[in-house]
Design an enzyme around this catalytic site. Structure first.
Site, short mmCIF file in Angstrom:
data_model
loop_
_atom_site.label_atom_id
_atom_site.label_comp_id
_atom_site.label_asym_id
_atom_site.label_seq_id
_atom_site.Cartn_x
_atom_site.Cartn_y
_atom_site.Cartn_z
N ARG A 28 0.88 -1.19 0.00
CA ARG A 28 0.00 0.00 0.00
C ARG A 28 0.90 1.22 0.00
NH1 ARG A 28 -5.04 2.11 3.63
NH2 ARG A 28 -6.06 0.64 2.24
N HIS B 192 -7.49 0.72 -6.18
CA HIS B 192 -7.70 0.01 -4.92
C HIS B 192 -8.50 -1.27 -5.24
CE1 HIS B 192 -7.89 -0.75 -0.78
NE2 HIS B 192 -8.72 0.17 -0.37
N GLN C 271 -10.51 -3.49 -2.65
CA GLN C 271 -11.74 -2.84 -2.18
C GLN C 271 -12.89 -3.15 -3.15
OE1 GLN C 271 -12.31 -0.71 0.67
NE2 GLN C 271 -14.42 -1.09 0.05
N ASP D 138 -16.71 8.57 -1.55
CA ASP D 138 -15.44 8.36 -0.83
C ASP D 138 -15.03 9.73 -0.28
OD1 ASP D 138 -12.96 7.41 0.04
OD2 ASP D 138 -12.03 7.49 -1.95
N CYS E 73 -16.08 3.10 0.89
CA CYS E 73 -14.97 2.20 1.24
C CYS E 73 -14.52 2.37 2.68
CB CYS E 73 -13.81 2.42 0.28
SG CYS E 73 -13.27 4.14 0.18
N ARG F 112 -14.00 -7.18 2.97
CA ARG F 112 -12.59 -6.98 2.61
C ARG F 112 -11.79 -8.25 2.96
NH1 ARG F 112 -10.31 -2.26 2.36
NH2 ARG F 112 -8.83 -3.45 1.11
#
Ligand code: CP
Ligand code: NVA
Length: 337
Positions: free
Chosen positions: A112, A139, A142, A235, A276, A321
């Protein structure tokens, strides 16, 4: 229980959904459902016992880190967490050298951090699967969780209308556009200005994939984009790694695109709200209180009313997740059910 089709993803990196076709994505979602059921039933499945993975986090995380750690443990693997200050990456040692070192000790590497080129360089120089746990551009883990949640709540993905409000130009907006175009969904990014829309080259690619899958890609500045939607997504307006000074303009530009109950009413009755996370929906965080002092706002990309409503599936998404990341690791490390 979904049928697990034959699919060999052993040795593959998971850097962006651009690299995966519809059948492969369906397979990962089917596998995720199966692994979720096994977890709920208390079935122990440790096919990767004796293996170890490295988790590189150059940005902070709650969900992604915990998901990789729990999923790895469930599959029988050990983990090493490397935070930005706990390794030599980027400062004293290049990504290429880091990849070559980690390859000698680990069976998989999660990254990440910042540019997609970094995770790509890691993958190019490592002999083991590399998984993208979030970059500025994408991502992908996700998105698997989001799609699994939609399948659970609304059924088949094909034909679903997803409208993404706010800052659609970053990792989540890009990733949603890719996922929708691959899976035959109708994706609309809704924002006040072209600068908040996903990358234009990526838009072009996605339009071609959408043509093949029966989906569509639309850029809109009108709130009416929400009319009849199956999924309303948003988001944060300023992402990790972006300068704090960005907040002022973002709040000014994006406040009219805040997801509130009026906007949710435009969507279909069965519509779900997704995010998310983390989210600024109240003043329960230090950053939210600071922004409240500076700009006088109490909620940002989504109101607390919508966040807490029955239509909100954000915590189911968060749980998913773990199950989806487990599927990605199992599949790319060759664990077959
Ligand atoms: N959604 C998500 O990636 O959360 P974290 O930043 O907590 O990992
Ligand atoms: N766009 C957000 C996503 C967090 C999961 C960020 O990059 O901070």
């Amino acid at each position: 229980m979904p049928i697990i089709k034959d699919m060999d993803l052993k040795g593959r990196d998971f850097l962006t959904l651009c690299d995966f076709n519809r059948d492969e994505i369906e397979y990962l979602l089917d596998l995720s459902s199966k692994l979720k059921k096994m977890k709920k039933d208390g079935v122990i499945w440790e096919p990767l016992k004796g293996k170890n993975i490295a988790l590189i986090f150059e940005k902070t995380s709650t969900r992604t880190r915990c998901s990789f750690e729990v999923a790895a443990h469930d599959l029988g693997m050990g983990t090493t967490y490397l935070d930005p200050s706990g390794s030599q990456i980027g400062m004293k040692e290049s990504i290429a050298d880091t990849a070559r070192v980690l390859t000698t000790m680990y069976d998989g590497i999660e990254y990440r951090g910042f540019g997609q080129e970094i995770v790509r360089a890691l993958a190019d120089n490592a002999d083991v699967p590399v998984w993208n746990g979030l970059t500025n551009e994408f991502h992908p883990t996700q998105l698997l969780a989001d799609m699994l949640t939609i399948r659970e709540k609304l059924g088949d993905l094909k034909g679903k209308r997803v409208v993404y409000f706010g800052d659609a130009r970053y990792n989540m907006g890009n990733s949603w556009m890719v996922a929708a175009s691959k899976m035959g969904m109708h994706f609309t990014a809704c924002a006040p200005d072209d600068k908040y829309f996903p990358d234009e080259d990526l838009q072009e690619k996605c339009r071609i994939w959408a043509q093949e899958s029966g989906g569509s890609i639309t850029m809109s500045k009108e709130l009416s984009a929400a009319d009849g939607a199956d999924v309303i997504y948003t988001d944060v307006w300023v992402s990790m790694g972006e300068p704090y000074e960005k907040w002022e303009d973002r709040i000014k530009d994006l406040m009219p695109y805040q997801v509130d109950s009026k906007l949710m009413k435009r969507a279909a009755d069965h519509a779900v709200f997704m995010h998310c996370l983390p989210s600024f929906h109240d003043l329960e965080t230090g950053m939210a209180r600071d922004l409240h002092e500076r700009f006088g706002i109490t909620e940002m990309e989504v109101t607390d009313e919508v966040f807490q409503s029955e239509q909100s599936v954000v915590f189911e998404e968060a749980e998913n997740r773990m199950h989806t990341i487990k599927a990605v690791m199992a599949a790319t490390l060759g664990a077959v059910l």
